[in-house]
Design an enzyme around this catalytic site. Structure first.
Site, PDB file in Angstrom:
ATOM      1  N   LYS A  29       0.818  -1.324   0.085  1.00 26.86           N
ATOM      2  CA  LYS A  29      -0.169   0.076   0.011  1.00 26.86           C
ATOM      3  C   LYS A  29       0.730   1.360   0.047  1.00 26.86           C
ATOM      4  O   LYS A  29       2.123   1.225   0.570  1.00 26.86           O
ATOM      5  CB  LYS A  29      -0.751  -0.108   1.176  1.00 26.86           C
ATOM      6  CG  LYS A  29      -2.184   1.048   1.090  1.00 26.86           C
ATOM      7  CD  LYS A  29      -3.069   0.325   0.391  1.00 26.86           C
ATOM      8  CE  LYS A  29      -4.416   1.063   0.351  1.00 26.86           C
ATOM      9  NZ  LYS A  29      -5.521   0.145  -0.071  1.00 26.86           N
TER      10      LYS A  29
HETATM   11  P1  NAD Z   1     -12.897   7.855  -3.338  1.00 28.84           P
HETATM   12  O1  NAD Z   1     -12.013   8.897  -3.210  1.00 28.84           O
HETATM   13  O2  NAD Z   1     -13.196   7.620  -4.728  1.00 28.84           O
HETATM   14  O3  NAD Z   1     -14.030   8.355  -2.400  1.00 28.84           O
HETATM   15  C1  NAD Z   1     -14.375   8.373  -1.209  1.00 28.84           C
HETATM   16  C2  NAD Z   1     -15.708   8.964  -0.857  1.00 28.84           C
HETATM   17  O4  NAD Z   1     -15.664   8.985   0.731  1.00 28.84           O
HETATM   18  C3  NAD Z   1     -16.068  10.131  -1.334  1.00 28.84           C
HETATM   19  O5  NAD Z   1     -17.285  10.296  -1.629  1.00 28.84           O
HETATM   20  C4  NAD Z   1     -15.547  11.239  -0.193  1.00 28.84           C
HETATM   21  O6  NAD Z   1     -16.565  12.330  -0.294  1.00 28.84           O
HETATM   22  C5  NAD Z   1     -16.250  10.279   0.976  1.00 28.84           C
HETATM   23  N1  NAD Z   1     -15.694  10.834   2.270  1.00 28.84           N
HETATM   24  C6  NAD Z   1     -14.023  11.112   2.495  1.00 28.84           C
HETATM   25  N2  NAD Z   1     -14.097  11.659   3.769  1.00 28.84           N
HETATM   26  C7  NAD Z   1     -15.377  11.503   4.288  1.00 28.84           C
HETATM   27  C8  NAD Z   1     -15.925  11.413   5.572  1.00 28.84           C
HETATM   28  N3  NAD Z   1     -15.312  12.255   6.528  1.00 28.84           N
HETATM   29  N4  NAD Z   1     -17.174  11.122   5.774  1.00 28.84           N
HETATM   30  C9  NAD Z   1     -18.090  10.697   4.846  1.00 28.84           C
HETATM   31  N5  NAD Z   1     -17.624  10.511   3.331  1.00 28.84           N
HETATM   32  C10 NAD Z   1     -16.454  10.993   3.386  1.00 28.84           C
HETATM   33  O7  NAD Z   1     -12.473   6.482  -2.702  1.00 28.84           O
HETATM   34  P2  NAD Z   1     -12.810   4.869  -3.009  1.00 28.84           P
HETATM   35  O8  NAD Z   1     -11.812   4.461  -3.973  1.00 28.84           O
HETATM   36  O9  NAD Z   1     -14.180   4.885  -3.281  1.00 28.84           O
HETATM   37  O10 NAD Z   1     -12.452   4.090  -1.733  1.00 28.84           O
HETATM   38  C11 NAD Z   1     -13.240   4.116  -0.759  1.00 28.84           C
HETATM   39  C12 NAD Z   1     -12.948   3.242   0.632  1.00 28.84           C
HETATM   40  O11 NAD Z   1     -12.676   1.891  -0.225  1.00 28.84           O
HETATM   41  C13 NAD Z   1     -11.439   3.211   0.938  1.00 28.84           C
HETATM   42  O12 NAD Z   1     -11.313   2.846   2.382  1.00 28.84           O
HETATM   43  C14 NAD Z   1     -10.717   2.371   0.094  1.00 28.84           C
HETATM   44  O13 NAD Z   1      -9.518   2.132   0.669  1.00 28.84           O
HETATM   45  C15 NAD Z   1     -11.510   1.142  -0.209  1.00 28.84           C
HETATM   46  N6  NAD Z   1     -11.348   0.454  -1.364  1.00 28.84           N
HETATM   47  C16 NAD Z   1     -11.373   1.072  -2.535  1.00 28.84           C
HETATM   48  C17 NAD Z   1     -10.956   0.284  -3.612  1.00 28.84           C
HETATM   49  C18 NAD Z   1     -11.276   0.602  -5.008  1.00 28.84           C
HETATM   50  O14 NAD Z   1     -11.097   0.022  -5.943  1.00 28.84           O
HETATM   51  N7  NAD Z   1     -11.302   2.150  -5.215  1.00 28.84           N
HETATM   52  C19 NAD Z   1     -10.800  -1.096  -3.559  1.00 28.84           C
HETATM   53  C20 NAD Z   1     -10.933  -1.575  -2.142  1.00 28.84           C
HETATM   54  C21 NAD Z   1     -11.113  -0.833  -0.969  1.00 28.84           C
END
Ligand code: NAD
Length: 412
Positions: A103
């Site tokens: 990571k």
């Molecule tokens: P992203 O940046 O696309 O979206 C994050 C979202 O969370 C946004 O809508 C943002 O406004 C919101 N957010 C941020 N701070 C916040 C808060 N304090 N309260 C409420 N909402 C808040 O990110 P993502 O890729 O969707 O990732 C989200 C989660 O999923 C993370 O934990 C990431 O590690 C995990 N994840 C992502 C992937 C992937 O393929 N993108 C895969 C596995 C896990």
């Protein structure tokens, strides 16, 4: 407040106890192979010079090249990256794809940067890291604050040093060596495990109310997939706050609003405005945290009412809250299983890049369904057989696979 790595360690030891894993192997599995911290200095558009801190933790490669996202977020620190890297090792093992775990990220609020600044930051980061990543070594992917465009810059910058190598990074744009279905993959995987969970419990999607925290890549695709499967998505949220509608949110309308509004739900008026805290505490059947880590902790665990929580985000529940919920009988589908759809399709993309053979969307979806179903069934059955939580079962499955590969690789 508990730290990210403490939560992961607590889960690790619980599963390792069940497996009766020796202390020497535990230590070998806990300590990362390599941890890199770099300085990333860029010139802002206004001429100011700014320095950021970047990290890459390469946790384990016993089952294949290391794999894991790059996160651009102000709260990024070594402790969090370290624990997320270890989680990736387990995740790739739980879904049984030939990867290890890593990571990385930069402590930065990417929303404050212009597109040109974001590009400079990313290219500078790769200047510092190109020697330690590569298609056979460590393959980054998107995470919070990064997207397909950032992945394209990573590939392009890496290639300047090492020649044409599309497999150095996944989550690239479909028009630039990416694979169809990668963007939706994590949300689709969350949808698949949510449906499987309901199936095992004998519930119907039509009678199931869902609240989703976070409306970025994972949250918005999860909302769409669940809506298509006829779940009632009653609440969504992002940094701008929460939005609740008893009869169900018009998910496609909300996605449109967000897309037209710099990926923000700010100003979305088709639902009642609530706070992110209220969203977590709603009386719903399923809660899907899909934003940050640690959002369910000892402060608010007493107010969480959903009987099922699907961990779409990484580490959304700290260990102290996890135990309270488990005692109360809340069913938690853990991150290492629930959000593994993203890394699974990243694996397909990497395989496609290495074979120069194009996959279509149907094939991607079919293979994703196959991998996720097998992983879900293995975790569920192990949890029933050993009378442990789904999290402990998932950790047991993952740790066992990594420990076996480590053992077989020998010592010299
Ligand atoms: P992203 O940046 O696309 O979206 C994050 C979202 O969370 C946004 O809508 C943002 O406004 C919101 N957010 C941020 N701070 C916040 C808060 N304090 N309260 C409420 N909402 C808040 O990110 P993502 O890729 O969707 O990732 C989200 C989660 O999923 C993370 O934990 C990431 O590690 C995990 N994840 C992502 C992937 C992937 O393929 N993108 C895969 C596995 C896990």
């Amino acid at each position: 407040m508990m730290k990210s790595s403490e939560a992961a360690l607590a889960y690790f030891h619980r599963a390792a106890d069940q497996l009766e894993l020796a202390d020497s192997m535990r230590r070998r599995l806990i300590i990362a192979k390599r941890e890199v911290q770099v300085q990333v200095t860029i010139e802002r558009d206004n001429g100011d010079v700014e320095t950021f801190i970047g990290y890459r933790v390469q946790h384990d490669n016993s089952r294949g090249p290391m794999k894991g996202g790059f996160r651009y977020h102000p709260q990024v620190d070594l402790d969090e990256i370290r624990s997320l890297a270890a989680l990736m090792t387990l995740k790739t093992a739980v879904v049984n794809i030939p990867y290890g775990g890593a990571k990385g990220g930069i402590a930065v609020d990417a929303r404050q940067l212009s597109s040109r600044e974001l590009e400079r930051l990313t290219r500078k980061f790769i200047d510092e890291l190109h020697d330690v990543i590569g298609p056979d070594i460590d393959v980054p992917a998107p995470d919070m604050g990064t997207d397909a465009r950032v992945m394209a810059w990573i590939m392009n910058q890496y290639n300047k040093y090492h020649g044409f190598n599309p497999g150095v990074v996944t989550g690239k744009p479909v028009e630039y060596y990416g694979i169809p279905g990668r963007e939706e993959a994590t949300g689709r995987g969350v949808g698949i495990v949510t449906l499987k969970t309901l199936g095992r419990m004998g519930h119907k999607p039509q009678q199931t109310r869902v609240a989703i925290q976070g409306f970025g890549n994972v949250g918005s695709h999860t909302a769409k997939v669940l809506k298509d499967a006829e779940f009632k998505v009653v609440a969504i949220s992002d940094v701008s706050g929460g939005y609740y509608r008893k009869d169900g949110i018009d998910v496609l309308g909300a996605i449109r609003h967000s897309n037209q509004n710099k990926m923000s739900l700010e100003g979305y008026r088709e639902a009642e405005k609530i706070t992110n805290e209220q969203l977590l505490e709603l009386d719903v059947d399923i809660l899907v945290p899909a934003a940050l880590g640690g959002v369910i902790n000892s402060d608010n665990v007493g107010k969480i009412r959903a009987p099922i929580i699907i961990e779409a985000a990484n580490e959304p529940i700290w260990a102290e809250a996890n135990d309270v919920l488990a005692e109360r009988g809340t069913l938690i589908v853990p991150d290492v299983l629930a959000n593994a759809g993203g890394v699974t399709v990243s694996y397909f993309e990497w395989a496609q890049n290495r074979q120069f053979y194009h996959w279509n969307l149907d094939r991607v979806r079919q293979e994703l369904e196959r991998v996720m179903t097998l992983a879900f069934d293995s975790v569920w059955d192990l949890s029933r057989e050993r009378k442990v939580t789904l999290r402990t079962a998932a950790f047991m499955l993952g740790i066992d696979r990594v420990a076996r590969a480590t053992e077989l690789s020998g010592l010299e």
